[in-house]
Design a protein around this motif. Sequence first.
Motif, PDB file in Angstrom:
ATOM      1  N   GLN A 125       0.835  -1.195   0.000  1.00 22.24           N
ATOM      2  CA  GLN A 125       0.000   0.000   0.000  1.00 22.24           C
ATOM      3  C   GLN A 125       0.876   1.254   0.000  1.00 22.24           C
ATOM      4  OE1 GLN A 125      -2.304   0.616   3.573  1.00 22.24           O
ATOM      5  NE2 GLN A 125      -3.909   1.677   2.431  1.00 22.24           N
ATOM      6  N   LYS A 126       1.892   1.249   0.860  1.00 26.09           N
ATOM      7  CA  LYS A 126       2.794   2.398   0.944  1.00 26.09           C
ATOM      8  C   LYS A 126       3.508   2.619  -0.389  1.00 26.09           C
ATOM      9  CE  LYS A 126       6.840   4.057   3.449  1.00 26.09           C
ATOM     10  NZ  LYS A 126       7.940   3.651   4.308  1.00 26.09           N
ATOM     11  N   ASP A 127       3.995   1.532  -1.010  1.00 21.92           N
ATOM     12  CA  ASP A 127       4.661   1.646  -2.311  1.00 21.92           C
ATOM     13  C   ASP A 127       3.715   2.207  -3.364  1.00 21.92           C
ATOM     14  OD1 ASP A 127       6.929   0.583  -1.148  1.00 21.92           O
ATOM     15  OD2 ASP A 127       6.666  -1.421  -2.005  1.00 21.92           O
ATOM     16  N   GLY A 128       2.476   1.745  -3.364  1.00 20.10           N
ATOM     17  CA  GLY A 128       1.489   2.228  -4.326  1.00 20.10           C
ATOM     18  C   GLY A 128       1.185   3.697  -4.131  1.00 20.10           C
ATOM     19  N   ILE A 129       1.078   4.115  -2.880  1.00 18.67           N
ATOM     20  CA  ILE A 129       0.804   5.527  -2.587  1.00 18.67           C
ATOM     21  C   ILE A 129       1.980   6.394  -3.031  1.00 18.67           C
ATOM     22  CG2 ILE A 129       0.547   7.199  -0.706  1.00 18.67           C
ATOM     23  CD1 ILE A 129      -1.196   5.066   0.718  1.00 18.67           C
ATOM     24  N   GLU A 130       3.203   5.944  -2.750  1.00 15.41           N
ATOM     25  CA  GLU A 130       4.392   6.712  -3.166  1.00 15.41           C
ATOM     26  C   GLU A 130       4.444   6.857  -4.677  1.00 15.41           C
ATOM     27  OE1 GLU A 130       6.493   8.472  -1.328  1.00 15.41           O
ATOM     28  OE2 GLU A 130       5.216   7.887   0.356  1.00 15.41           O
ATOM     29  N   LYS A 131       4.148   5.765  -5.373  1.00 14.52           N
ATOM     30  CA  LYS A 131       4.156   5.798  -6.840  1.00 14.52           C
ATOM     31  C   LYS A 131       3.082   6.769  -7.345  1.00 14.52           C
ATOM     32  CE  LYS A 131       3.926   2.794 -10.859  1.00 14.52           C
ATOM     33  NZ  LYS A 131       3.716   1.432 -11.336  1.00 14.52           N
ATOM     34  N   ALA A 132       1.895   6.715  -6.750  1.00 14.41           N
ATOM     35  CA  ALA A 132       0.805   7.603  -7.152  1.00 14.41           C
ATOM     36  C   ALA A 132       1.153   9.064  -6.858  1.00 14.41           C
ATOM     37  CB  ALA A 132      -0.490   7.210  -6.450  1.00 14.41           C
ATOM     38  N   LYS A 133       1.841   9.319  -5.750  1.00 13.40           N
ATOM     39  CA  LYS A 133       2.240  10.690  -5.426  1.00 13.40           C
ATOM     40  C   LYS A 133       3.241  11.220  -6.448  1.00 13.40           C
ATOM     41  CE  LYS A 133       1.509  10.807  -0.428  1.00 13.40           C
ATOM     42  NZ  LYS A 133       2.172  10.831   0.891  1.00 13.40           N
ATOM     43  N   LEU A 134       4.190  10.357  -6.845  1.00 10.55           N
ATOM     44  CA  LEU A 134       5.184  10.771  -7.842  1.00 10.55           C
ATOM     45  C   LEU A 134       4.523  11.103  -9.173  1.00 10.55           C
ATOM     46  CD1 LEU A 134       8.102   8.287  -7.083  1.00 10.55           C
ATOM     47  CD2 LEU A 134       8.072  10.769  -6.701  1.00 10.55           C
ATOM     48  N   SER A 135       3.460  10.369  -9.514  1.00 12.57           N
ATOM     49  CA  SER A 135       2.760  10.646 -10.775  1.00 12.57           C
ATOM     50  C   SER A 135       1.689  11.714 -10.607  1.00 12.57           C
ATOM     51  CB  SER A 135       2.097   9.405 -11.346  1.00 12.57           C
ATOM     52  OG  SER A 135       2.321   8.252 -10.695  1.00 12.57           O
ATOM     53  N   LYS A 136       1.601  12.292  -9.416  1.00 15.97           N
ATOM     54  CA  LYS A 136       0.655  13.377  -9.123  1.00 15.97           C
ATOM     55  C   LYS A 136      -0.810  12.947  -9.267  1.00 15.97           C
ATOM     56  CE  LYS A 136       3.913  16.780  -9.282  1.00 15.97           C
ATOM     57  NZ  LYS A 136       4.722  16.836  -8.134  1.00 15.97           N
ATOM     58  N   VAL A 137      -1.100  11.679  -9.022  1.00 16.55           N
ATOM     59  CA  VAL A 137      -2.489  11.222  -9.103  1.00 16.55           C
ATOM     60  C   VAL A 137      -3.065  10.865  -7.734  1.00 16.55           C
ATOM     61  CG1 VAL A 137      -2.348  10.381 -11.470  1.00 16.55           C
ATOM     62  CG2 VAL A 137      -1.803   8.841  -9.587  1.00 16.55           C
TER      63      VAL A 137
END
Length: 187
Positions: A125-137
């Motif tokens: 979950q944390k990895d997914g959130i970090e990835k989503a934050k980097l893509s600004k979504v």
Amino acid sequence: MARIGYARVSSVDQDLEVQIERLEAEGCKPIRSEKVSGASRDGRSELAAILDFIREGDELVVVRLDRLGRDTRDVLNIVHELDQRGAFLTVLDPHVSTRGEPGRIVLTVLGMVAQMERRFIKERQKDGIEKAKLSKVYKGGARRVDREAVKAMSAGGKGPAEVARAFGISRMHVYRILKGEEAGAAD
């Protein structure tokens, strides 16, 4: 000797029906259920009620061990409390009981697996959130509890436990809302 069923799901969106049907088929009466995280015992009033009234010779039955808890220490503490009262724990899937020593060993291992699984879920979950934050979504989770309604019910004289039951949340969540500690957090 009673067979007491306990069913739990982590959130109000999830359904308890399958667990309850399985417990009924096993002859459990009563069956207590709740919609609250199994990460700890905080806010799990139905489990607390079972542990308060369970008697010698009674059996607590859960469909899977992770329904009882996802923390090995919590699960082992529950087993210890049952032992102190002369009661037993039975897990239906896989079928394990604390009536014998081999069952206790298997439960310890299963508890450790449930705890590891919870850690893996949180890491993904944390990895997914970090990835989503980097893509600004990433926008955070949607709020599921009407905070103003919680505050109004509390202001109307209802206690935290009653408010928690009414909204399907933990008492700790009620306290956080009342203190305003989760202003930007999603439920």
